[in-house]
Design an enzyme around this catalytic site. Structure first.
Site, short mmCIF file in Angstrom:
data_model
loop_
_atom_site.label_atom_id
_atom_site.label_comp_id
_atom_site.label_asym_id
_atom_site.label_seq_id
_atom_site.Cartn_x
_atom_site.Cartn_y
_atom_site.Cartn_z
N ASP A 45 35.80 31.79 41.92
CA ASP A 45 35.75 30.83 40.82
C ASP A 45 37.05 30.82 40.03
O ASP A 45 37.25 29.97 39.15
CB ASP A 45 34.55 31.09 39.92
CG ASP A 45 34.56 32.46 39.26
OD1 ASP A 45 35.43 33.28 39.61
OD2 ASP A 45 33.69 32.72 38.41
N GLU A 183 37.31 45.41 39.48
CA GLU A 183 38.50 44.73 38.97
C GLU A 183 39.01 45.39 37.69
O GLU A 183 38.27 45.55 36.72
CB GLU A 183 38.19 43.25 38.70
CG GLU A 183 39.40 42.48 38.19
CD GLU A 183 39.21 40.98 38.14
OE1 GLU A 183 40.12 40.28 37.68
OE2 GLU A 183 38.14 40.50 38.58
#
Length: 266
Positions: A45, A183
């Site tokens: 995304d 992340e």
């Protein structure tokens, strides 16, 4: 034929073989990746930022994601493709959320990825996995929660936050995820998580001990000379190379060097 499947992720971790993943959004890029040794593709995304110029990932919608997944799957039919569930698409009622999953899978994804591991997400992941659909989790810096996190910054520095990330990773593994993206978390924490769960970890800004690494194609090709987070290695100076090609084209057009009468004309 797809060269990789979900059991391969588990096998590669067991055999201590690193997993390479590239985030890709379009057909021509996917065509190049299809000819490379890269293991799998994430249609992220993050396309809202990279392809559409938004400041966050939030403007990505299910329909936008589906269109890009279709393009990538046409360009790289031999690669395992993961589709990102966009902002709020899995935070609605079960029917609506499953319709979003169905749309991405029918567009060409072989798995979906979603961010976070709260009770709502774990229940939804359980349902998706029981429906026969592979799921990758995503922890640490979760861009869909950017306003709660206070910006794009490293997560898990404090002991309490690190403990929660560990617990969340274990919960995702127990709920049925076949891998988890970590992340922007400290390297030592990422290593601890990797060694504490059975499923592979895919790192981005999470150090070398994760089971694999993922980078956005445009980032690793160096096409944005304004973007240089600490974790990013640019494997090509794409910005300068592309700019030079454009300037060369411009010069040859204006000097009537191109097109050459004998070489480029019918």
């Amino acid at each position: 034929m797809i060269a990789m499947n979900t059991p391969d992720f588990q096998r590669m971790k067991k055999d201590n073989k690193k997993i390479s993943m590239v985030t890709c959004y379009d057909y021509w890029s996917a065509c190049i990746i299809s000819q490379s040794n890269v293991d799998c593709i994430l249609v992220g995304d993050s396309l809202a930022m990279v392809m559409y110029g938004h400041s966050t990932t939030l403007p990505a919608t299910v329909e936008i994601m589906a269109q890009h997944i279709q393009a990538v799957s046409r360009g790289a039919p031999n690669k395992f493709i993961i589709g990102d569930m966009p902002f709020c698409s899995y935070r609605k009622d079960l029917t609506t959320s499953m319709n979003a999953v169905e749309r991405l899978m029918q567009a060409g994804a072989q798995a979906i990825k979603l961010e976070g591991a709260d009770a709502h997400n774990l229940k939804f992941i359980h349902h998706v996995v029981k429906s026969g659909i592979p799921v990758i989790g995503h922890l640490g810096l979760t861009p869909q929660s950017i306003y709660t996190l206070g910006g794009f910054k490293v997560q898990g520095k404090e002991p309490s936050a690190a403990k929660k990330l560990m617990a969340d990773a274990k919960a995702l593994a127990e709920t049925g995820c076949f891998a988890v993206v970590l992340e922007c978390v400290p390297s030592e924490l990422a290593e601890l998580i990797t060694n504490s769960i059975s499923i592979p970890t895919i790192g981005i800004g999470a150090g070398p001990a994760t089971s694999g690494q993922v980078l956005v194609l445009q980032d690793l090709l160096g096409t944005n000379n304004q973007f240089q987070p600490k974790y990013l290695k640019k494997f090509l100076n794409g910005f300068e190379l592309i700019k030079k090609a454009l300037d060369d084209f411009d010069q040859e057009v204006k000097t009537s060097t191109y097109p050459h009468l004998e070489t480029h004309c019918y």
